[in-house]
Design an enzyme around this catalytic site. Sequence first.
Site, PDB file in Angstrom:
ATOM      1  N   CYS A 132       0.953  -1.249  -0.006  1.00 27.78           N
ATOM      2  CA  CYS A 132      -0.113   0.028  -0.125  1.00 27.78           C
ATOM      3  C   CYS A 132       0.832   1.127  -0.152  1.00 27.78           C
ATOM      4  O   CYS A 132       1.496   1.472  -0.896  1.00 27.78           O
ATOM      5  CB  CYS A 132      -0.997  -0.149   1.105  1.00 27.78           C
ATOM      6  N   GLU A 149      -1.735  -8.602   4.608  1.00 33.10           N
ATOM      7  CA  GLU A 149      -1.818  -8.726   6.074  1.00 33.10           C
ATOM      8  C   GLU A 149      -3.101  -8.291   6.842  1.00 33.10           C
ATOM      9  O   GLU A 149      -2.908  -8.616   8.050  1.00 33.10           O
ATOM     10  CB  GLU A 149      -0.648  -7.816   6.671  1.00 33.10           C
ATOM     11  N   HIS A 183      -3.944  -5.244   0.561  1.00 34.53           N
ATOM     12  CA  HIS A 183      -3.133  -5.508   1.882  1.00 34.53           C
ATOM     13  C   HIS A 183      -3.268  -7.148   2.214  1.00 34.53           C
ATOM     14  O   HIS A 183      -4.470  -7.429   3.041  1.00 34.53           O
ATOM     15  CB  HIS A 183      -3.961  -4.754   2.947  1.00 34.53           C
TER      16      HIS A 183
END
Length: 233
Positions: free
Chosen positions: A92, A180, A178
């Site tokens: 990002c 994560e 993302h």
Amino acid sequence: MRIGLLETGEPPESLIPTFGRYGGMFQRLLGPGHDYATFNVQAGELPKAIDACDAWLVTGSSAGVYDDLPWIDPLKGFLASARDQVPLVGVCFGHQVMAEAFGGSAVKSDKGWGVGLQSYSVSRPAAWMDEVAHVTAPGSHQDQVVALAPGGRVLAGSDFTPFGVLAYGDKALSMQFHPEFDPAYATALIESRRGTRFTEAQADAAIASLAAPNDSGRIAGWIARFLKEATGA
């Protein structure tokens, strides 16, 4: 492998007790088989040397690469020095600041927010990727890379995010979405921004999308194999 986590932002304060900080999210994504060192970049903390860790990972942030913040230019300088020397991964904001550091460009997009589950078509798979036509993960961004840096190549993207996954040589990888983000955190983040950054309709659609399966586990495997190849481990 010792992985340096360059934290350029943090979750909303109200969500930290439940979900932790971004560095911890990446540790959960990549697993316990590594040593991790965390640097609070937004507080002015940068590594003293590019080889202080075996690899570096740049997290997301609510900041924009174009913001007049004192820590952004030093981070760009660190990344420019590390390019082709030490493996780099950006997510990002990390994706955007790597593009800027290497000679590309990222801006606040007039397309608006990309939020919820994001799907990219794989156009140019690297050796460390498996054979898959599309890859999905939670996303949350208004800024986008709009000009590819010299030597960069597009591995995956979409009509909304053409420069979705980028590689630079054999030692730098970045992505706009993302992997994560656990769907529960992505949902809580959207709820915290409902009615401010997102309309009610945008928030509802984004949250509904997160109920579908995602490829965060697959992307974690990509990052792991990339780092293994890039470090020669």
